[in-house]
Design a protein around this motif. Sequence first.
Motif, PDB file in Angstrom:
ATOM      1  N   MET A   1     -61.184 104.104  48.035  1.00 15.58           N
ATOM      2  CA  MET A   1     -59.928 103.514  48.472  1.00 15.58           C
ATOM      3  C   MET A   1     -59.941 102.018  48.195  1.00 15.58           C
ATOM      4  SD  MET A   1     -59.235 105.492  52.030  1.00 15.58           S
ATOM      5  CE  MET A   1     -57.601 104.770  52.115  1.00 15.58           C
ATOM      6  N   THR A   2     -58.782 101.440  48.105  1.00 16.69           N
ATOM      7  CA  THR A   2     -58.698 100.040  47.735  1.00 16.69           C
ATOM      8  C   THR A   2     -58.666  99.106  48.923  1.00 16.69           C
ATOM      9  OG1 THR A   2     -56.296 100.189  47.673  1.00 16.69           O
ATOM     10  CG2 THR A   2     -57.476 100.579  45.618  1.00 16.69           C
ATOM     11  N   GLY A   3     -58.745  99.631  50.132  1.00 16.95           N
ATOM     12  CA  GLY A   3     -58.712  98.761  51.295  1.00 16.95           C
ATOM     13  C   GLY A   3     -57.392  98.874  52.019  1.00 16.95           C
ATOM     14  N   PHE A 118     -53.709 113.800  58.217  1.00  9.57           N
ATOM     15  CA  PHE A 118     -55.112 113.492  57.933  1.00  9.57           C
ATOM     16  C   PHE A 118     -56.035 113.723  59.129  1.00  9.57           C
ATOM     17  CE2 PHE A 118     -52.610 111.055  54.900  1.00  9.57           C
ATOM     18  CZ  PHE A 118     -53.260 111.358  53.717  1.00  9.57           C
ATOM     19  N   ARG A 119     -55.460 114.202  60.233  1.00  4.73           N
ATOM     20  CA  ARG A 119     -56.239 114.561  61.421  1.00  4.73           C
ATOM     21  C   ARG A 119     -57.178 113.440  61.869  1.00  4.73           C
ATOM     22  NH1 ARG A 119     -55.312 119.783  62.526  1.00  4.73           N
ATOM     23  NH2 ARG A 119     -54.561 121.118  60.848  1.00  4.73           N
ATOM     24  N   GLY A 120     -56.649 112.225  61.831  1.00  3.56           N
ATOM     25  CA  GLY A 120     -57.410 111.098  62.345  1.00  3.56           C
ATOM     26  C   GLY A 120     -58.492 110.575  61.431  1.00  3.56           C
ATOM     27  N   ALA A 121     -58.568 111.081  60.180  1.00  3.01           N
ATOM     28  CA  ALA A 121     -59.601 110.624  59.242  1.00  3.01           C
ATOM     29  C   ALA A 121     -59.179 109.305  58.610  1.00  3.01           C
ATOM     30  CB  ALA A 121     -59.838 111.684  58.168  1.00  3.01           C
ATOM     31  N   ALA A 122     -59.079 108.281  59.429  1.00  5.98           N
ATOM     32  CA  ALA A 122     -58.571 106.991  58.977  1.00  5.98           C
ATOM     33  C   ALA A 122     -59.656 106.192  58.260  1.00  5.98           C
ATOM     34  CB  ALA A 122     -58.051 106.195  60.168  1.00  5.98           C
ATOM     35  N   PRO A 123     -59.250 105.271  57.386  1.00  2.68           N
ATOM     36  CA  PRO A 123     -60.218 104.395  56.720  1.00  2.68           C
ATOM     37  C   PRO A 123     -60.936 103.499  57.725  1.00  2.68           C
ATOM     38  CG  PRO A 123     -58.074 104.316  55.633  1.00  2.68           C
ATOM     39  CD  PRO A 123     -57.875 105.038  56.925  1.00  2.68           C
TER      40      PRO A 123
END
Length: 210
Positions: A1-3, A118-123
Amino acid sequence: MTGRNGSPAEDPHKHRAILDQAIRTFAEVGFRGADVQVIADRAGVGKGTVYRYFGNKEDLFWATTFEVLEQLDRHMLQAMEGIEGAAEKIRAACVAHGAFFEANPQHLEVFVQDRAEFRGAAPQSHLEYHEKMIARFAKIFEQGVADGEFRPMDTRKAVVSLGGVLHGTTFFHCYSKIDQTLTEMSEYAVDIFLRGIRAPVRQGVQGNLQ
């Protein structure tokens, strides 16, 4: 991911336009239904510009959710400015939470999709920001304990519990037909959280919850 916000934007106005139109589009059709070309057209930029600034559609989605998170945080901070006392600060922030999403329903849709898609799968950037918010409110609770407003408690658990109350109130309002506004429900929810629902125990009367 790019941030959290994608690649550095060469033009802040284009960057802002893309984020605004991404929020609008994700809110309307969801992450899966969103077309990057539609977002680009609405923002008045080329599709390649979107990818250059944000990498891919998922990165763009996370950038929009981070934008919503930052806007919400600023709104709550502004609501607490100049307010004395831990309880009143918390009350002001919670009412501001409800008012923010009531005034920005598209932001709420994106907020909900974050969990649903995304079920809470945050960066990591999102998780770190959440931790910063928890730490800030934990300090308010700690001050409340020190000043005698609150009983001794695990302040982190208190903040997480209050967050659960707010999120539950917000989501419940989305899917329920009730007369109260989200702002009113948020104010009532924080009042229950701060005051509790038990009546004062009368002398000589023992309750099951003691």
